[in-house]
Design a protein around this motif. Sequence first.
Motif, PDB file in Angstrom:
ATOM      1  N   THR A  28      38.524  92.295  83.781  1.00 20.63           N
ATOM      2  CA  THR A  28      39.337  93.141  82.916  1.00 20.63           C
ATOM      3  C   THR A  28      38.446  93.807  81.898  1.00 20.63           C
ATOM      4  O   THR A  28      37.644  94.651  82.236  1.00 20.63           O
ATOM      5  CB  THR A  28      40.490  92.364  82.244  1.00 20.63           C
ATOM      6  OG1 THR A  28      39.961  91.219  81.599  1.00 20.63           O
ATOM      7  CG2 THR A  28      41.521  91.922  83.246  1.00 20.63           C
ATOM      8  N   SER A  74      32.885 102.220  87.009  1.00 18.51           N
ATOM      9  CA  SER A  74      33.089 101.706  88.353  1.00 18.51           C
ATOM     10  C   SER A  74      31.763 101.140  88.845  1.00 18.51           C
ATOM     11  O   SER A  74      30.716 101.776  88.648  1.00 18.51           O
ATOM     12  CB  SER A  74      33.570 102.802  89.317  1.00 18.51           C
ATOM     13  OG  SER A  74      34.831 103.304  88.939  1.00 18.51           O
ATOM     14  N   ILE A 133      34.383  96.822  90.626  1.00 14.22           N
ATOM     15  CA  ILE A 133      35.383  97.024  89.596  1.00 14.22           C
ATOM     16  C   ILE A 133      35.557  98.500  89.269  1.00 14.22           C
ATOM     17  O   ILE A 133      34.580  99.244  89.164  1.00 14.22           O
ATOM     18  CB  ILE A 133      34.978  96.262  88.318  1.00 14.22           C
ATOM     19  CG1 ILE A 133      34.943  94.752  88.591  1.00 14.22           C
ATOM     20  CG2 ILE A 133      35.929  96.564  87.162  1.00 14.22           C
ATOM     21  CD1 ILE A 133      34.254  93.972  87.505  1.00 14.22           C
ATOM     22  N   ALA A 170      34.502 100.093  77.986  1.00 10.83           N
ATOM     23  CA  ALA A 170      34.643  99.560  79.342  1.00 10.83           C
ATOM     24  C   ALA A 170      33.273  99.185  79.886  1.00 10.83           C
ATOM     25  O   ALA A 170      32.334  99.978  79.830  1.00 10.83           O
ATOM     26  CB  ALA A 170      35.308 100.596  80.247  1.00 10.83           C
ATOM     27  N   SER A 183      35.578 104.913  81.085  1.00 10.47           N
ATOM     28  CA  SER A 183      35.839 104.497  82.456  1.00 10.47           C
ATOM     29  C   SER A 183      34.531 104.108  83.126  1.00 10.47           C
ATOM     30  O   SER A 183      33.503 104.767  82.912  1.00 10.47           O
ATOM     31  CB  SER A 183      36.505 105.623  83.260  1.00 10.47           C
ATOM     32  OG  SER A 183      37.747 105.996  82.680  1.00 10.47           O
ATOM     33  N   SER A 209      42.868  98.329  85.313  1.00 11.29           N
ATOM     34  CA  SER A 209      41.721  97.934  86.132  1.00 11.29           C
ATOM     35  C   SER A 209      42.158  97.591  87.544  1.00 11.29           C
ATOM     36  O   SER A 209      43.263  97.098  87.776  1.00 11.29           O
ATOM     37  CB  SER A 209      40.990  96.734  85.507  1.00 11.29           C
ATOM     38  OG  SER A 209      41.791  95.566  85.602  1.00 11.29           O
ATOM     39  N   LEU A 257      37.493 100.389  86.164  1.00 14.29           N
ATOM     40  CA  LEU A 257      38.089  99.992  84.881  1.00 14.29           C
ATOM     41  C   LEU A 257      38.187 101.167  83.932  1.00 14.29           C
ATOM     42  O   LEU A 257      37.243 101.957  83.795  1.00 14.29           O
ATOM     43  CB  LEU A 257      37.241  98.882  84.249  1.00 14.29           C
ATOM     44  CG  LEU A 257      37.567  98.421  82.838  1.00 14.29           C
ATOM     45  CD1 LEU A 257      38.939  97.773  82.777  1.00 14.29           C
ATOM     46  CD2 LEU A 257      36.503  97.448  82.348  1.00 14.29           C
ATOM     47  N   GLU A 285      31.412  96.906  83.341  1.00 15.15           N
ATOM     48  CA  GLU A 285      31.628  96.163  84.572  1.00 15.15           C
ATOM     49  C   GLU A 285      31.327  94.680  84.388  1.00 15.15           C
ATOM     50  O   GLU A 285      31.927  93.830  85.042  1.00 15.15           O
ATOM     51  CB  GLU A 285      30.738  96.704  85.696  1.00 15.15           C
ATOM     52  CG  GLU A 285      31.065  98.133  86.126  1.00 15.15           C
ATOM     53  CD  GLU A 285      30.124  99.137  85.481  1.00 15.15           C
ATOM     54  OE1 GLU A 285      29.732  98.915  84.306  1.00 15.15           O
ATOM     55  OE2 GLU A 285      29.791 100.138  86.136  1.00 15.15           O
TER      56      GLU A 285
END
Length: 318
Positions: free
Chosen positions: A17, A135, A109, A176, A133, A79, A111, A178
């Motif tokens: 998360t 990934s 992930i 955010a 954001s 997420s 998120l 990972e």
Amino acid sequence: MRKACLVAAAAVLVTATVDAEEGGSGHYFPGSMASFVDGVPAEPTFIARLNVVNYSGSFDGDVAVPIAGQAALGVDVDSTAVGLTLLWAPELDLGERWSFATAATVPFIDLEVSADVAAPQDPMDRTVRRTDSVSGLGDIMILPVMLNYNASAELNYNFRIGLYAPTGDYQQGALANEGKNFWSVEPTVAMMYLNPKTGREFSAFLGSTFNEQNSATEYKSGTQLHFEATAAQHFPLAGGLASAGLTGFWYHQVTGDSGDGATFGDFKARSTGIGPVLSYASKVSGKDLIAEFKWLHEFDVERRPEGDTLFLKVVLKI
């Protein structure tokens, strides 16, 4: 029935998360273990498991949350994590009732986190709405030790130790990330009862997560205690074995956050969740396949995001 339960034993679910308990969440994902699908194999086998987790939640707008070294208000989290778990139970002679397995989960992930944060170099200390954001690869979980004890044809006890490695990318100041940027250790004990005659299941998991300090923020998240359980009824359906039931979790942070970066105090968190769970086991091209879907709605939440989680687990015995 009994064979399906044994085949279902893959280890853990990917967790993802926000950023550690300093961001209101940590390596442990509430509700990730709760049923026969999360058991330890009682016989030698190799299992691959696909884990898909979708979470959407938010903090109370008046609660300030420490995220990656900054204070954030009105935090919203969305997420999706996809993880691959590989589990191996070798042929080891541990006695008639004991079995051993080892496993690892590699998560990917996606998120997005939005929050009100301090405007840079603003003498009026005003806030701005910001969205980050990311990934990519998350923190890998390794289970070097998984032990199972078959008390009877219906009852199993198991013990496992999980290690979360800081393999995901982490940037101080980002909403955010990972990864969490610290190691965690998670011992868990479980009991699983499934009667092959009546089809009734009751599974319970009790674990605790111990965290190292985040070196980037000098923040050490406190120890978390968590309990998860499932009650379900299994029944024949369309040539396979289906089940329907109720699953839930209770989560409580038992020690406060610490370190030079813990300027918000102990920031202890808690949460409870409950929802339905469905599963189906069958054979596909001669291989044993099991799928489980569950939805968990959170309530009685403090200092964590409150929302809903969707889990999908697909287990294949190779």
